[in-house]
Write an enzyme that holds these catalytic residues in place. Structure first.
Site, short mmCIF file in Angstrom:
data_model
loop_
_atom_site.label_atom_id
_atom_site.label_comp_id
_atom_site.label_asym_id
_atom_site.label_seq_id
_atom_site.Cartn_x
_atom_site.Cartn_y
_atom_site.Cartn_z
N ASP A 204 -0.29 5.16 11.62
CA ASP A 204 0.56 6.29 11.98
C ASP A 204 1.90 6.11 11.26
O ASP A 204 2.06 5.17 10.48
CB ASP A 204 0.78 6.34 13.51
CG ASP A 204 1.63 5.18 14.03
OD1 ASP A 204 2.00 4.29 13.25
OD2 ASP A 204 1.92 5.18 15.24
N ASP A 206 6.05 5.95 12.28
CA ASP A 206 6.95 5.84 13.42
C ASP A 206 8.39 6.13 13.02
O ASP A 206 8.89 5.58 12.03
CB ASP A 206 6.88 4.41 14.00
CG ASP A 206 5.46 3.97 14.31
OD1 ASP A 206 4.93 4.38 15.34
OD2 ASP A 206 4.88 3.21 13.49
N ASP A 328 4.68 9.14 15.50
CA ASP A 328 5.40 8.83 16.74
C ASP A 328 6.89 9.09 16.52
O ASP A 328 7.48 8.57 15.58
CB ASP A 328 5.24 7.34 17.11
CG ASP A 328 3.90 7.04 17.76
OD1 ASP A 328 3.26 7.98 18.28
OD2 ASP A 328 3.49 5.86 17.76
P1 8DG Z 1 0.43 0.57 12.08
O1 8DG Z 1 0.94 1.82 12.70
O2 8DG Z 1 0.61 0.53 10.62
O3 8DG Z 1 -0.98 0.29 12.47
O4 8DG Z 1 1.27 -0.67 12.63
P2 8DG Z 1 2.60 -0.63 13.47
O5 8DG Z 1 3.51 0.45 13.00
O6 8DG Z 1 3.14 -1.99 13.50
O7 8DG Z 1 2.04 -0.32 14.91
P3 8DG Z 1 2.40 0.82 15.96
O8 8DG Z 1 1.26 0.83 16.93
O9 8DG Z 1 2.73 2.11 15.32
O10 8DG Z 1 3.64 0.25 16.72
C1 8DG Z 1 4.91 0.16 16.12
C2 8DG Z 1 5.86 -0.52 17.04
O11 8DG Z 1 6.13 0.29 18.15
C3 8DG Z 1 5.30 -1.82 17.59
O12 8DG Z 1 6.28 -2.82 17.48
C4 8DG Z 1 5.04 -1.57 19.01
C5 8DG Z 1 6.01 -0.46 19.31
N1 8DG Z 1 5.61 0.37 20.43
C6 8DG Z 1 4.50 1.15 20.63
N2 8DG Z 1 4.57 1.72 21.84
C7 8DG Z 1 5.71 1.32 22.39
C8 8DG Z 1 6.34 1.56 23.61
O13 8DG Z 1 5.85 2.30 24.44
N3 8DG Z 1 7.55 0.96 23.81
C9 8DG Z 1 8.12 0.15 22.86
N4 8DG Z 1 9.28 -0.41 23.11
N5 8DG Z 1 7.54 -0.10 21.72
C10 8DG Z 1 6.35 0.47 21.49
O14 8DG Z 1 3.62 1.30 19.81
MN MN Z 2 2.93 2.47 13.21
MN MN Z 3 3.16 4.02 16.49
#
Ligand code: 8DG
Ligand code: MN
Ligand code: MN
Length: 404
Positions: A204, A206, A328
């Site tokens: 995704d 972020d 996100d």
């Molecule tokens: P990817 O998307 O490339 O697979 O990897 P990523 O970017 O590292 O994973 P991610 O699932 O998009 O998560 C990004 C960061 O956001 C990770 O450090 C965890 C954090 N995160 C969530 N949900 C929540 C939440 O509800 N609260 C907080 N504080 N952080 C969150 O994914």
């Molecule tokens: Mn991510």
């Molecule tokens: Mn994410």
């Protein structure tokens, strides 16, 4: 064989947040095996085992060279009995028998397919498997009631399981920037998650949004979402409001690692740019991109409209001029921004380890909102990630080295 004397021993800190972990992994054969077992444990609601495998994998990711012998691992932290057994198997046989049998198991395959649907977690997948649903076809035939997220997830299944590229992340970044500037000039958008850590692809994209003037960010998310929706950029969105201030348990001790920011889980409709399209032969007809994108603008009569719409659908089906991408969005007040950036940059294990370090080694509570010192009984303010690392008594680790 290599003699003991020739085998270099590694010395590695036990918390992932004390280590520098780049994307340059010298032990992917081992970490892939351990990550798969971690994933399988997480999908089976065995979180303890999952974390143990994740920690072991993270330790190996931080090693400066490839491990070739078990003796190199002597005295290293984070490697439990089970992980060592898996590592030994891979070093001796090239593969781990446990990993191979997991990969081939009907249950693992089904869990992967079903949780590959956006909105479907381990619990739901498990329930479906118990009802005999192992793949998408069986799910469609079963007549299961799907929620809005799951419906969107199923509809865009292939797109959402296709890795997002950095170019696509940048394109979405431009759209988000434009949306934010349109509804509240002066707002700032920061790319977080894996792309901030330098990853070339992600599951995704972020983003964290803030405004330099405290309080201005209140109510921003619904406006941003409305703008994006009005421009046709959203295929799905679910916004949850900020619950930080009204929570009873207080910011220092969040009930879980879920934070309380105003946030939006979304699926973007990203129009492919020429350079992002796969290498397909040139179009045979004279249809211009503008006609394809805005058929209604070119049509004067119903018949023309119908004709253009038909062309549009054919064009869309054969060339696929857009794709679905998970995005996100999170809004943070500027006073919490440094904590939010740190919390949303990841990796997930790095974050978990930061919080464990804060609690166990410093008697502090770290969240994506704040850092609380339990000894001094006060919040520690910070305007940069560097300050937070300093409070925690940790050497500063830049995002590109947080790939634990
Ligand atoms: P990817 O998307 O490339 O697979 O990897 P990523 O970017 O590292 O994973 P991610 O699932 O998009 O998560 C990004 C960061 O956001 C990770 O450090 C965890 C954090 N995160 C969530 N949900 C929540 C939440 O509800 N609260 C907080 N504080 N952080 C969150 O994914
Ligand atoms: Mn991510
Ligand atoms: Mn994410």
């Amino acid at each position: 064989q290599i003699s003991e004397a020739e085998v270099a021993l590694f010395s590695v800190s036990s918390y992932a947040c004390q280590r520098r972990t780049t994307l340059d992994n010298h032990n992917s054969n081992l970490t892939d095996a351990l990550s798969l077992l971690a994933e399988n444990a997480e999908l089976s609601n065995e979180d303890g085992r999952g974390v143990a495998f994740r920690r072991a994998a993270a330790l190996l990711k931080a090693l400066p060279t490839q491990v070739i012998s078990m003796s190199q691992l002597r005295g290293l932290p984070c490697l439990g009995e089970h992980s060592l057994r898996v590592i030994k198997d891979v070093l001796e046989n090239g593969v781990s028998s446990e990993v191979e049998s997991t990969k081939q198991s009907k249950r693992y395959k089904a869990l992967k397919i079903l949780t590959g649907i956006f909105g479907v977690g381990a619990k739901t997948a498990d329930r479906w498997i118990r009802e005999g649903i192992y793949n998408l076809e069986q799910l469609r035939d079963s007549g299961q009631t799907l929620n809005r997220a799951q419906k969107a997830g199923l509809e865009h299944y292939d797109d959402l399981n296709e890795p997002v590229t950095k170019a696509e992340a940048d394109a979405i970044g431009e759209i988000v920037q434009k949306a934010v500037n349109s509804v509240l000039p002066g707002s700032e958008v920061a790319l977080t998650g894996g792309f901030r850590r330098g990853k070339l692809t992600g599951h995704d994209v972020d983003f964290l949004i803030t405004h330099p003037e405290e309080g201005k960010e209140v109510g921003l998310m619904p406006k941003v979402v409305a703008w994006l929706e009005s421009q046709g950029f959203l295929l799905y969105q679910k916004t949850t409001r900020n619950s930080y201030l009204e929570s009873k348990d207080g910011p220092a001790r969040p009930a879980s690692n879920m934070d309380r920011f105003e946030r939006c889980f979304s699926i973007f409709k990203l129009t492919k740019r020429k350079e992002q399209e796969s290498t397909q032969p040139e179009e045979q007809n004279d249809l211009k991109t503008e006609d394809v994108l805005r058929p209604h603008m070119q049509a004067d009569t119903d018949q023309q409209l119908c004709e253009l719409s038909k062309n549009y659908q054919m064009e869309a089906a054969s060339h696929k001029i857009w794709r679905a991408v998970r995005v996100d969005l999170v809004v943070s007040p500027i006073s919490q921004f440094a904590f939010a950036v740190l919390g949303w940059t990841g990796s997930k294990l790095f974050e978990r380890e930061l919080r464990r370090w804060a609690g166990h080694e410093k008697n502090m509570s770290l969240s994506s909102h704040a850092l609380f010192d339990n000894t001094q009984n006060k919040y520690l303010r910070a305007t940069s990630e560097e300050e937070i690392f300093a409070y925690l008594g940790l050497e500063y680790i830049p995002p590109s080295e947080r790939n634990a």
